[in-house]
Every structure is written in C-alpha cells, then in structure tokens.
Design a protein around this motif. Structure first.
Motif, short mmCIF file in Angstrom:
data_model
loop_
_atom_site.label_atom_id
_atom_site.label_comp_id
_atom_site.label_asym_id
_atom_site.label_seq_id
_atom_site.Cartn_x
_atom_site.Cartn_y
_atom_site.Cartn_z
N LEU A 32 0.81 -1.22 0.00
CA LEU A 32 0.00 0.00 0.00
C LEU A 32 0.84 1.27 0.00
N ARG A 33 0.28 2.30 -0.56
CA ARG A 33 0.86 3.64 -0.43
C ARG A 33 0.33 4.24 0.85
N VAL A 34 1.01 5.26 1.36
CA VAL A 34 0.57 5.94 2.58
C VAL A 34 -0.86 6.42 2.38
N GLY A 35 -1.69 6.16 3.38
CA GLY A 35 -3.09 6.57 3.32
C GLY A 35 -4.01 5.54 2.69
N GLY A 36 -3.43 4.44 2.18
CA GLY A 36 -4.24 3.39 1.56
C GLY A 36 -4.94 2.53 2.60
N ARG A 37 -5.79 1.64 2.13
CA ARG A 37 -6.56 0.78 3.02
C ARG A 37 -6.55 -0.66 2.53
#
Length: 82
Positions: A32-37
């Motif tokens: 995931l990228r930062v802020g992903g879920r």
C-alpha cells in the motif's frame, strides 16, 4: 473421537507464518501507499473452519498487525459480521 486440534501459533510468531490469511493480508498491507486501506472479509466460512477469529481467537488480527498498530503505521478497525 475426532482428529486432534492443531496447535495455535503464538501471537508473536503469527505474522511470520506463510500461507495464512494473516500472511496474505500483511503482503497486501506491505504494498500500500501511505493513506491506503486494506479491507479483509471472510465470506462463507465453512462452519468457521476458515475464519481465523473463530479458529485462532478473537485477537487474530491484532496479533497479525501488532507491530504496525503499536508503531502508529496502521489502524485496525473490526466490524461485526453481516
């Protein structure tokens, strides 16, 4: 009598076990990228056989993601089954 129950992996070792739902979820989280879920759902578990919270215990996901949650890199939200 039935087959003996498998031993439960200790909480500290759970995240290192390959081929489990924890392992698959951790791999998704890793990419995931930062802020992903990551959304993990257990649909249609056969008599609870593949539902880790029923088989391993209620703290399955907390143990799986303990380092990330404790380090502030992840947030864990669990919802009731539908």
């Amino acid at each position: 009598s039935g087959a003996p129950r498998a031993r439960r992996t200790p909480c500290l070792a759970l995240r290192g076990v390959k081929g489990t739902q924890c392992g698959v979820a951790r791999e998704m989280f890793r990419t995931l990228r930062v802020g992903g879920r990551v959304w993990i759902s257990h649909n249609g578990s056969y008599r609870g056989k593949w539902d880790p919270r029923r088989v391993w215990g209620e703290d399955y996901w907390r143990c799986c993601f303990a380092p990330e949650v404790e380090g502030g890199r992840a947030e864990l939200r669990e919802v009731d089954e539908l």
